[in-house]
Design a protein around this motif. Structure first.
Motif, PDB file in Angstrom:
ATOM      1  N   LEU A 157       7.227  37.779  92.942  1.00 17.09           N
ATOM      2  CA  LEU A 157       7.500  37.715  91.516  1.00 17.09           C
ATOM      3  C   LEU A 157       6.558  36.721  90.860  1.00 17.09           C
ATOM      4  O   LEU A 157       6.259  35.672  91.418  1.00 17.09           O
ATOM      5  CB  LEU A 157       8.958  37.315  91.282  1.00 17.09           C
ATOM      6  CG  LEU A 157       9.990  38.245  91.927  1.00 17.09           C
ATOM      7  CD1 LEU A 157      11.385  37.718  91.714  1.00 17.09           C
ATOM      8  CD2 LEU A 157       9.871  39.642  91.358  1.00 17.09           C
ATOM      9  N   SER A 214       4.990  47.506  85.695  1.00 19.41           N
ATOM     10  CA  SER A 214       5.607  46.599  86.680  1.00 19.41           C
ATOM     11  C   SER A 214       4.644  45.504  87.120  1.00 19.41           C
ATOM     12  O   SER A 214       5.073  44.458  87.617  1.00 19.41           O
ATOM     13  CB  SER A 214       6.067  47.396  87.911  1.00 19.41           C
ATOM     14  OG  SER A 214       7.030  48.365  87.552  1.00 19.41           O
ATOM     15  N   THR A 262       7.300  41.585  98.096  1.00 13.89           N
ATOM     16  CA  THR A 262       7.218  41.477  96.653  1.00 13.89           C
ATOM     17  C   THR A 262       7.100  40.019  96.245  1.00 13.89           C
ATOM     18  O   THR A 262       7.903  39.186  96.678  1.00 13.89           O
ATOM     19  CB  THR A 262       8.475  42.077  95.987  1.00 13.89           C
ATOM     20  OG1 THR A 262       8.637  43.413  96.423  1.00 13.89           O
ATOM     21  CG2 THR A 262       8.326  42.064  94.476  1.00 13.89           C
ATOM     22  N   VAL A 300      20.438  43.612  91.842  1.00 15.79           N
ATOM     23  CA  VAL A 300      18.995  43.652  92.065  1.00 15.79           C
ATOM     24  C   VAL A 300      18.593  42.492  92.969  1.00 15.79           C
ATOM     25  O   VAL A 300      18.845  41.341  92.656  1.00 15.79           O
ATOM     26  CB  VAL A 300      18.227  43.530  90.733  1.00 15.79           C
ATOM     27  CG1 VAL A 300      16.749  43.819  90.948  1.00 15.79           C
ATOM     28  CG2 VAL A 300      18.796  44.464  89.694  1.00 15.79           C
ATOM     29  N   ARG A 310      13.787  49.000  84.224  1.00 15.36           N
ATOM     30  CA  ARG A 310      14.152  47.589  84.221  1.00 15.36           C
ATOM     31  C   ARG A 310      14.811  47.172  85.533  1.00 15.36           C
ATOM     32  O   ARG A 310      14.932  45.990  85.823  1.00 15.36           O
ATOM     33  CB  ARG A 310      15.101  47.301  83.051  1.00 15.36           C
ATOM     34  CG  ARG A 310      14.499  47.535  81.697  1.00 15.36           C
ATOM     35  CD  ARG A 310      15.518  47.440  80.584  1.00 15.36           C
ATOM     36  NE  ARG A 310      16.564  48.447  80.681  1.00 15.36           N
ATOM     37  CZ  ARG A 310      17.514  48.630  79.750  1.00 15.36           C
ATOM     38  NH1 ARG A 310      17.527  47.863  78.671  1.00 15.36           N
ATOM     39  NH2 ARG A 310      18.430  49.557  79.916  1.00 15.36           N
ATOM     40  N   GLU A 311      15.240  48.151  86.329  1.00 15.10           N
ATOM     41  CA  GLU A 311      15.938  47.858  87.570  1.00 15.10           C
ATOM     42  C   GLU A 311      15.042  47.973  88.790  1.00 15.10           C
ATOM     43  O   GLU A 311      15.479  47.728  89.911  1.00 15.10           O
ATOM     44  CB  GLU A 311      17.118  48.813  87.740  1.00 15.10           C
ATOM     45  CG  GLU A 311      18.145  48.699  86.623  1.00 15.10           C
ATOM     46  CD  GLU A 311      19.239  49.749  86.726  1.00 15.10           C
ATOM     47  OE1 GLU A 311      19.114  50.630  87.597  1.00 15.10           O
ATOM     48  OE2 GLU A 311      20.186  49.701  85.929  1.00 15.10           O
ATOM     49  N   ARG A 348      13.180  40.422  87.025  1.00 11.51           N
ATOM     50  CA  ARG A 348      13.582  41.802  87.324  1.00 11.51           C
ATOM     51  C   ARG A 348      14.848  42.216  86.608  1.00 11.51           C
ATOM     52  O   ARG A 348      15.200  43.390  86.587  1.00 11.51           O
ATOM     53  CB  ARG A 348      13.747  41.986  88.840  1.00 11.51           C
ATOM     54  CG  ARG A 348      12.430  41.875  89.586  1.00 11.51           C
ATOM     55  CD  ARG A 348      12.585  42.171  91.053  1.00 11.51           C
ATOM     56  NE  ARG A 348      12.909  43.556  91.310  1.00 11.51           N
ATOM     57  CZ  ARG A 348      13.088  44.063  92.522  1.00 11.51           C
ATOM     58  NH1 ARG A 348      12.963  43.281  93.581  1.00 11.51           N
ATOM     59  NH2 ARG A 348      13.380  45.325  92.696  1.00 11.51           N
TER      60      ARG A 348
END
Length: 405
Positions: free
Chosen positions: A46, A263, A44, A112, A403-404, A53
């Protein structure tokens, strides 16, 4: 924040400072793989904001672990958020036969994205990050803390269940479907799709889903978030649609609903560790699909470079045709993702949901038993009708807050 001796290194755990910590936090993110399946890993990336996140949650914090000495280096990070969610329900009194069950809320915290750079693992850095985050959870009034991990992630389970006191709690399925860029998926004409306004979607979710575990009390904030791309209701053709109040008062025999979350605007994925042969086969499907699109070949998207996705949340429905209606909704979401340039559509649900057969997914990309672990933080807690939520039996449904994800 505290400084401790951790084997051969000293670290200080402190709040993330975007002005000076961005490069170091990104380096830690890039060094870590977040999901594995055999030799395949999903990375992942960001998009410029390591705190993205959790930033959309009502209360959030990001901590970093930094080495002490002349050459300071960020070697770990953790994100957490606190919100009010449903942990159970009270049944109506026997005399109030027409009354609905009442949700029982609790203040809960979610961890998270705990990350520790590979060369600094097994040195207590992760433990310090979790302990510091839990201190903030308690000071924010959280009664429970929970986290999600792959059931095969031994290092994560060793830390959370072995050293931090978390217990295995729920095992929903994380289902991922590739987006076929070459063509739109056809929708059944026997189904009517209704796009609900955020206000009408909130009414539906509060009336029908507020007693589902992990349902966020601030569902209105979720639905009105710019990343929420819409809520869609599927009805059998001919059942008619007047307004949300008429629907709730007298719903058709079968119906289904879901919402779509962007997302892709927060982070991108990349699949690594795949053989050249499989990459070549995937490339071939795309070439053939472009050459003869009328055959509607399910071409495998190019997920071997950064790609984005949409997340489906708030899935639900009733009736004998709910799975078929959910399949239409998922196809509609797929077409939205295709128009948005996404590589995947994903969702997370419990395996016992009646609409589960209607969700398309590829097993190779999915986690059929994602593991959620939980810990009770407070000694005295308000959810007395439930007792200790960590010991409660699982329900038939679970609400996954986008949101998580």
């Amino acid at each position: 924040m505290r400084t401790e001796q951790v084997q051969k290194i000293k670290v200080v755990v402190r709040e993330y400072d975007a002005d000076k910590d961005l490069a170091g936090a990104e380096a830690v993110e890039r060094s870590c793989e977040v999901s594995q399946s055999g030799a395949v890993s999903i990375f992942t990336d960001l998009l410029g904001d390591p705190a993205c996140r959790v930033r959309h949650s009502p209360a959030f914090l990001m901590l970093v672990a930094e080495t002490v000495g002349p050459k300071k280096e960020i070697v770990g990070l953790i994100r957490g958020c606190v919100k009010t969610i449903t942990c159970g329900k009270r049944s109506p009194r026997p005399s109030a036969t027409a009354a609905a069950a009442v949700p029982i809320y609790t203040k809960a915290a979610y961890i998270v994205g705990l990350r520790v750079s590979p060369c600094h693992r097994r040195k207590g850095v992760g433990l310090q990050l979790v302990e510091q985050m839990e201190e903030w959870f308690r000071s924010s009034g959280a009664e429970y803390a929970y986290m999600a991990t792959d059931k095969d992630n031994e290092a994560s389970l060793r830390l959370f269940t072995g050293r931090c006191g978390y217990t295995k709690f729920r095992t929903p399925s994380l289902l991922v479907q590739p987006v076929f860029a070459g063509h739109r998926l056809p929708l059944r004409r026997a189904v009517t799709l209704v796009r609900l306004s955020p206000a009408n979607a909130e009414i539906l979710y509060r009336r029908r889903f507020s007693t589902v575990e992990f349902f966020p009390r601030d569902i209105d904030a979720v639905l009105r978030n710019p990343l929420s791309l819409g809520t869609f209701l599927a009805l059998p053709a001919g059942s008619g649609w007047t307004n949300i109040h008429s629907f709730i008062a007298d719903p058709p025999e079968s119906w289904a609903v879901l919402s779509v979350w962007d997302s892709q605007s927060l982070f991108r994925f990349e699949v690594r560790g795949v053989s050249l042969l499989r990459r070549g086969l995937a490339w071939t499907t795309r070439v053939v699909d472009r050459a003869v699109p009328w055959l509607r070949i399910p071409s495998f998207p190019n997920i071997f470079r950064p790609f984005g996705g949409y997340f489906l949340y708030g899935l639900g429905g009733e009736g004998p045709s709910t799975a078929a209606l959910m399949r239409v909704l998922c196809r509609h979401a797929h077409n939205m993702a295709r128009a948005g340039g996404c590589g995947i559509v994903a969702t997370e649900v419990t395996a016992c949901e009646a609409f589960m057969p209607g969700i398309p997914y590829w097993q190779k990309l999915s986690i059929e038993e994602d593991l959620w672990c939980i810990k009770r933080l407070a000694e005295d807690y308000s959810d007395g009708a439930v007792g200790d939520w960590t010991r409660s039996a699982p329900g038939n449904s679970i609400f996954v807050d986008p949101r998580e994800v």
